[in-house]
Design a protein around this motif. Structure first.
Motif, PDB file in Angstrom:
ATOM      1  N   PHE A   1       0.852  -1.197   0.000  1.00  0.00           N
ATOM      2  CA  PHE A   1       0.000   0.000   0.000  1.00  0.00           C
ATOM      3  C   PHE A   1       0.884   1.241   0.000  1.00  0.00           C
ATOM      4  N   PRO A   2       1.492   1.577  -1.144  1.00  0.00           N
ATOM      5  CA  PRO A   2       2.455   2.680  -1.205  1.00  0.00           C
ATOM      6  C   PRO A   2       1.875   3.992  -0.653  1.00  0.00           C
ATOM      7  N   GLY A   3       2.616   4.579   0.282  1.00  0.00           N
ATOM      8  CA  GLY A   3       2.232   5.873   0.843  1.00  0.00           C
ATOM      9  C   GLY A   3       1.232   5.814   1.983  1.00  0.00           C
ATOM     10  N   LEU A   4       0.586   4.675   2.205  1.00  0.00           N
ATOM     11  CA  LEU A   4      -0.454   4.594   3.228  1.00  0.00           C
ATOM     12  C   LEU A   4       0.095   4.881   4.621  1.00  0.00           C
ATOM     13  N   LEU A   5       1.133   4.184   5.001  1.00  0.00           N
ATOM     14  CA  LEU A   5       1.668   4.349   6.354  1.00  0.00           C
ATOM     15  C   LEU A   5       2.172   5.770   6.575  1.00  0.00           C
ATOM     16  N   ASP A   6       2.881   6.329   5.605  1.00  0.00           N
ATOM     17  CA  ASP A   6       3.367   7.706   5.740  1.00  0.00           C
ATOM     18  C   ASP A   6       2.209   8.689   5.861  1.00  0.00           C
ATOM     19  N   ALA A   7       1.150   8.468   5.082  1.00  0.00           N
ATOM     20  CA  ALA A   7      -0.016   9.362   5.141  1.00  0.00           C
ATOM     21  C   ALA A   7      -0.711   9.269   6.496  1.00  0.00           C
ATOM     22  N   VAL A   8      -0.867   8.063   7.014  1.00  0.00           N
ATOM     23  CA  VAL A   8      -1.522   7.883   8.312  1.00  0.00           C
ATOM     24  C   VAL A   8      -0.684   8.519   9.416  1.00  0.00           C
ATOM     25  N   LEU A   9       0.639   8.287   9.380  1.00  0.00           N
ATOM     26  CA  LEU A   9       1.515   8.865  10.398  1.00  0.00           C
ATOM     27  C   LEU A   9       1.523  10.387  10.327  1.00  0.00           C
ATOM     28  N   ALA A  10       1.541  10.941   9.125  1.00  0.00           N
ATOM     29  CA  ALA A  10       1.513  12.399   8.970  1.00  0.00           C
ATOM     30  C   ALA A  10       0.190  12.974   9.458  1.00  0.00           C
ATOM     31  N   ALA A  11      -0.918  12.322   9.129  1.00  0.00           N
ATOM     32  CA  ALA A  11      -2.230  12.792   9.580  1.00  0.00           C
ATOM     33  C   ALA A  11      -2.340  12.714  11.100  1.00  0.00           C
ATOM     34  N   ALA A  12      -1.787  11.676  11.691  1.00  0.00           N
ATOM     35  CA  ALA A  12      -1.812  11.541  13.155  1.00  0.00           C
ATOM     36  C   ALA A  12      -1.003  12.660  13.800  1.00  0.00           C
ATOM     37  N   GLU A  13       0.103  13.023  13.190  1.00  0.00           N
ATOM     38  CA  GLU A  13       0.934  14.120  13.710  1.00  0.00           C
ATOM     39  C   GLU A  13       0.192  15.448  13.636  1.00  0.00           C
ATOM     40  N   VAL A  14      -0.475  15.701  12.514  1.00  0.00           N
ATOM     41  CA  VAL A  14      -1.249  16.936  12.354  1.00  0.00           C
ATOM     42  C   VAL A  14      -2.365  16.976  13.389  1.00  0.00           C
ATOM     43  N   GLN A  15      -3.075  15.877  13.549  1.00  0.00           N
ATOM     44  CA  GLN A  15      -4.159  15.827  14.532  1.00  0.00           C
ATOM     45  C   GLN A  15      -3.629  16.062  15.937  1.00  0.00           C
ATOM     46  N   SER A  16      -2.515  15.434  16.260  1.00  0.00           N
ATOM     47  CA  SER A  16      -1.940  15.584  17.599  1.00  0.00           C
ATOM     48  C   SER A  16      -1.564  17.036  17.862  1.00  0.00           C
ATOM     49  N   ALA A  17      -0.960  17.685  16.893  1.00  0.00           N
ATOM     50  CA  ALA A  17      -0.587  19.101  17.045  1.00  0.00           C
ATOM     51  C   ALA A  17      -1.831  19.975  17.170  1.00  0.00           C
ATOM     52  N   ARG A  18      -2.861  19.666  16.378  1.00  0.00           N
ATOM     53  CA  ARG A  18      -4.100  20.454  16.432  1.00  0.00           C
ATOM     54  C   ARG A  18      -4.757  20.315  17.788  1.00  0.00           C
ATOM     55  N   LEU A  19      -4.821  19.096  18.308  1.00  0.00           N
ATOM     56  CA  LEU A  19      -5.459  18.864  19.613  1.00  0.00           C
ATOM     57  C   LEU A  19      -4.638  19.469  20.754  1.00  0.00           C
ATOM     58  N   ALA A  20      -3.325  19.489  20.615  1.00  0.00           N
ATOM     59  CA  ALA A  20      -2.466  20.082  21.642  1.00  0.00           C
ATOM     60  C   ALA A  20      -2.650  21.601  21.691  1.00  0.00           C
TER      61      ALA A  20
END
Length: 122
Positions: A101-120
């Motif tokens: 699944f090319p790019g899937l893991l990187d996309a999920v990890l990047a989205a999780a980072e954005v969400q974490s920063a937004r919630l913080a």
């Protein structure tokens, strides 16, 4: 609930069953990553960039629940668990996931980072 394929059988009590690359399914991976605790494990494994013991990753849940989360990730093909002596080491199956699944893991990890920063920032 999406069924997750059962992992290939282990050949010894100290060897854990893992799905082969052909057995890993997108819906199983997405299900495994959909839980906040399991996503936290994957994020920590991605940063560690090496195999780590289960105790390296602290989750705010009971030990039995932690074991369940690691099992779901293993059976979905997201992580590989191996015994080294008495320790169970965990590693992200990044190469397998990137090939399937090319790019899937990187996309999920990047989205999780954005969400974490937004919630913080809230």
């Amino acid at each position: 609930m999406t069924p997750v394929p059962r992992a290939s059988a282990a050949t010894s009590p100290r060897e854990l069953a893992h799905p082969s690359c052909d057995e890993i399914r997108l819906e199983g991976v997405l299900h495994a990553l959909s839980d906040p605790m399991r996503l936290r494990v994957v994020r920590e494994l991605a940063v560690a960039d090496a195999e780590v013991a289960c105790s390296y990753i602290e989750l705010p849940v009971t030990k039995s629940t932690t074991t369940h989360h690691f099992r779901v990730l293993r059976e979905a093909g997201v992580i590989r668990q191996t015994y080294r002596g008495t320790a169970k080491l965990n590693g992200l199956r990044r190469d397998d996931l990137d090939a399937l699944f090319p790019g899937l893991l990187d996309a999920v990890l990047a989205a999780a980072e954005v969400q974490s920063a937004r919630l913080a920032g809230s």
